[in-house]
Design an enzyme around this catalytic site. Structure first.
Site, mmCIF file in Angstrom:
data_model
loop_
_atom_site.group_PDB
_atom_site.id
_atom_site.type_symbol
_atom_site.label_atom_id
_atom_site.label_comp_id
_atom_site.label_asym_id
_atom_site.label_seq_id
_atom_site.Cartn_x
_atom_site.Cartn_y
_atom_site.Cartn_z
ATOM 1 N N HIS A 88 0.885 -1.174 0.000
ATOM 2 C CA HIS A 88 0.000 0.000 0.000
ATOM 3 C C HIS A 88 0.912 1.210 0.000
ATOM 4 O O HIS A 88 1.575 1.501 0.977
ATOM 5 C CB HIS A 88 -0.903 0.017 1.229
ATOM 6 C CG HIS A 88 -1.630 1.312 1.381
ATOM 7 N ND1 HIS A 88 -2.763 1.608 0.661
ATOM 8 C CD2 HIS A 88 -1.378 2.397 2.127
ATOM 9 C CE1 HIS A 88 -3.163 2.828 0.957
ATOM 10 N NE2 HIS A 88 -2.342 3.332 1.853
ATOM 11 N N PRO A 97 -9.273 -0.654 -0.823
ATOM 12 C CA PRO A 97 -9.576 0.776 -0.723
ATOM 13 C C PRO A 97 -10.358 1.139 0.532
ATOM 14 O O PRO A 97 -11.143 0.335 1.040
ATOM 15 C CB PRO A 97 -10.460 1.007 -1.957
ATOM 16 C CG PRO A 97 -11.141 -0.307 -2.169
ATOM 17 C CD PRO A 97 -10.211 -1.383 -1.679
ATOM 18 N N GLY A 98 -10.113 2.327 1.015
ATOM 19 C CA GLY A 98 -10.952 2.899 2.069
ATOM 20 C C GLY A 98 -11.707 4.061 1.460
ATOM 21 O O GLY A 98 -12.900 4.003 1.169
ATOM 22 N N ARG A 99 -10.934 5.123 1.194
ATOM 23 C CA ARG A 99 -11.497 6.372 0.670
ATOM 24 C C ARG A 99 -12.429 6.163 -0.532
ATOM 25 O O ARG A 99 -13.524 6.727 -0.582
ATOM 26 C CB ARG A 99 -10.305 7.246 0.231
ATOM 27 C CG ARG A 99 -10.633 8.611 -0.276
ATOM 28 C CD ARG A 99 -9.361 9.285 -0.807
ATOM 29 N NE ARG A 99 -8.179 8.960 -0.046
ATOM 30 C CZ ARG A 99 -7.788 9.603 1.066
ATOM 31 N NH1 ARG A 99 -8.451 10.643 1.484
ATOM 32 N NH2 ARG A 99 -6.709 9.219 1.712
ATOM 33 N N CYS A 139 -11.754 26.074 20.605
ATOM 34 C CA CYS A 139 -10.927 27.147 21.146
ATOM 35 C C CYS A 139 -9.500 26.924 20.672
ATOM 36 O O CYS A 139 -8.609 26.563 21.450
ATOM 37 C CB CYS A 139 -11.018 27.130 22.663
ATOM 38 S SG CYS A 139 -10.414 28.637 23.366
ATOM 39 N N GLU A 140 -9.288 27.072 19.385
ATOM 40 C CA GLU A 140 -7.980 26.835 18.779
ATOM 41 C C GLU A 140 -7.970 27.503 17.400
ATOM 42 O O GLU A 140 -8.871 27.275 16.590
ATOM 43 C CB GLU A 140 -7.746 25.314 18.662
ATOM 44 C CG GLU A 140 -6.414 25.015 18.079
ATOM 45 C CD GLU A 140 -5.777 23.704 18.537
ATOM 46 O OE1 GLU A 140 -6.122 23.158 19.600
ATOM 47 O OE2 GLU A 140 -4.906 23.246 17.801
HETATM 48 N N1 LLP Z 1 -4.483 -0.200 3.212
HETATM 49 C C1 LLP Z 1 -3.569 0.208 4.102
HETATM 50 C C2 LLP Z 1 -2.562 -0.711 4.592
HETATM 51 C C3 LLP Z 1 -3.590 1.547 4.551
HETATM 52 O O1 LLP Z 1 -2.664 1.968 5.414
HETATM 53 C C4 LLP Z 1 -4.581 2.431 4.070
HETATM 54 C C5 LLP Z 1 -4.647 3.818 4.529
HETATM 55 C C6 LLP Z 1 -5.524 1.940 3.153
HETATM 56 C C7 LLP Z 1 -5.439 0.606 2.735
HETATM 57 C C8 LLP Z 1 -6.632 2.772 2.601
HETATM 58 O O2 LLP Z 1 -6.177 3.897 1.938
HETATM 59 P P1 LLP Z 1 -7.232 4.762 1.108
HETATM 60 O O3 LLP Z 1 -7.777 3.859 0.027
HETATM 61 O O4 LLP Z 1 -8.327 5.147 2.032
HETATM 62 O O5 LLP Z 1 -6.504 5.929 0.595
HETATM 63 N N2 LLP Z 1 -6.342 10.009 7.127
HETATM 64 C C9 LLP Z 1 -5.812 10.218 5.794
HETATM 65 C C10 LLP Z 1 -5.559 8.909 5.068
HETATM 66 C C11 LLP Z 1 -4.683 7.955 5.818
HETATM 67 C C12 LLP Z 1 -4.571 6.617 5.135
HETATM 68 C C13 LLP Z 1 -3.969 5.588 6.021
HETATM 69 N N3 LLP Z 1 -3.891 4.301 5.430
HETATM 70 C C14 LLP Z 1 -6.781 11.103 5.030
HETATM 71 O O6 LLP Z 1 -7.715 11.612 5.623
HETATM 72 O O7 LLP Z 1 -6.583 11.340 3.844
#
Ligand code: LLP
Length: 425
Positions: free
Chosen positions: A191, A269-271, A340-341
């Site tokens: 990743h 994927p997450g996002r 408050c920041e």
């Molecule tokens: N797999 C692994 C091992 C990861 O570390 C991550 C994200 C994903 C999958 C999913 O990534 P994505 O498809 O969501 O881009 N908080 C940050 C993003 C941090 C991502 C951490 N790892 C933001 O708000 O953009």
């Protein structure tokens, strides 16, 4: 996204706000289902639940044939409560849950041992440790190929300054450690940061092929990780998921030819699956001039959506007039929250530089909507300034259901204790 809107997922924003109060996150199930369908070419879609881990969303993923990644014992617990089972119930031969991390904390050891959760290890130490508490565990190695990429320095996950993954030159040593520890290393994972572009991706695929050849016939699965970008800005194009798949598929085919058998291709994927499904609805509570700058102050801050404050991330913003009037002409506005920041500003760039946004002339009581807040929105919320975590709503077939109630002060304070001698007068 127009700067003036009345509805989200087909529902009246003002009516939702009157019923549920503000702020709230509103997810549209249809958008999540659409994004899942766009990635169906992959053998397995493994949702990186850290992006948004509400058990209602996890249940939806499960019903749509998506398995999950867990990065903590808490995320394993969420997956179990959403009906996932470690042995695999969603697709034959595919574990429902895989634990990914660079270390095991005590809770993770307990959860993995108890529920027999396969592990994607990010440090050589984890291989030896895992062999002691889960002999025979199925293991994939998360590799750092020596380079990385990300939408901000904080989301870059490769290269020599990244804490993630096993450094690529240690692959052979890890295979040996696996044999000694009695675990079954059967896969590779990479990743390489959120916000992948294709040129970079080709490099990642090349690194995967080289690593896979080193692993040889014991390799059964490769994971492309996550990082598929979404268009946070109106002028950004959508990623071509077919081209993305094609790159990975050709890497997989090269690997299959080298190892002599079929290899499963996962994507994580997450996002991509949830970001665009959700908007954060806030209410404007104050409008003030600070010298020449106009501020809209809303009832959510970086306690609710931390991305702008943490990474300088951009979210499209719209206004919904409370009483149905037509909104005034656009003007330059700074949008800030109640904390408050001074960094509690939604219109800021990386490094904390406050900027303005063109938004319609609004009034106190109007609603301000931050779009594409479904990934790393609710999931990264905090109780900073002792503010309640926001309500989460899921719209299915034109109906909004509460999937997380707004917190109460009792929830927030339930684990705090006052020593006896400090009580009373
Ligand atoms: N797999 C692994 C091992 C990861 O570390 C991550 C994200 C994903 C999958 C999913 O990534 P994505 O498809 O969501 O881009 N908080 C940050 C993003 C941090 C991502 C951490 N790892 C933001 O708000 O953009």
């Amino acid at each position: 996204m127009p700067s003036s809107i009345r509805t989200l997922a087909g529902l009246e924003i003002a009516a939702l706000a009157e019923k549920h109060g503000t702020p709230f996150f509103l997810y549209d199930r249809a958008v999540i289902e659409q994004r899942v369908s766009e990635l169906k070419a992959f053998d397995v879609i493994r949702y990186a639940q850290k992006a948004s881990s509400n058990i209602a969303l996890l249940s939806l993923m499960r019903k749509r044939g998506v398995v999950v990644d867990a990065v903590s014992a808490g995320e394993i617990e969420r997956a179990l409560r959403a009906g996932y089972r470690p042995e695999g119930t969603v697709a034959p031969g595919v574990p429902d849950i895989v634990f990914t991390a660079d270390l095991f904390d005590a809770d993770a050891v307990e959860a993995i041992r108890t529920h027999r959760v396969p592990v994607n290890v990010g440090s050589p130490d984890m291989i030896t440790q895992l062999g002691k508490f889960f002999p025979g565990a199925p293991v994939t190695l998360r590799l750092n190929p020596g380079f990385g990429h990300g939408h901000s320095r904080k989301t870059n996950t490769g290269g020599e300054w990244s804490k993630h993954g096993i450094w690529h030159t240690q692959l052979e040593e890890c295979l040996r450690l696996g044999l000694e520890a009695g675990v079954k290393i059967h896969g590779l994972h990479m990743h390489i940061g959120s916000g992948t572009d294709f040129e970079h991706l080709a490099q990642v695929c090349g690194a995967m092929v080289r690593a896979a050849k080193t692993v040889g016939p014991q390799l059964e699965v490769i994971s492309a990780g996550g990082g598929l970008p979404i268009p946070y800005k109106k002028n950004q194009g959508r990623i071509d998921t077919a081209a993305y798949y094609a790159l990975w598929d050709s890497a997989r085919k090269e690997i299959e030819a080298a190892v002599g058998h079929a290899v499963r291709l996962e994507v994580e994927p997450g996002r991509y699956l949830v970001a665009e499904s959700c908007a954060l609805v806030t209410q404007i509570r104050s409008i003030k001039k600070v010298d020449g700058n106009l501020f809209y102050l809303v009832d959510a801050g970086f306690d609710t959506l931390v991305r702008p404050a943490m990474y300088g991330s951009y979210h499209e913003i719209s206004i919904c007039a409370a009483g149905g009037r037509t909104l005034g002409a656009e003007q330059d506005v700074v949008v800030a929250g109640p904390l408050c920041e001074s960094g509690d500003v939604f219109t800021q760039e990386e490094g904390g530089v406050v900027v303005t946004r063109k938004l319609p002339e609004a009034q106190v009581g109007d609603y301000l909507i931050l779009h594409d807040a479904g990934a790393y929105g609710a999931a990264m919320s905090s109780n900073y300034n002792t503010r309640k975590l926001a309500t989460e709503l899921l719209v299915s077939n034109g109906k909004a259901e509460v999937i997380r109630e707004r917190q109460t002060y009792d929830h927030i304070l339930q684990f705090e204790r006052i020593p006896e001698d400090l009580k009373g007068n």
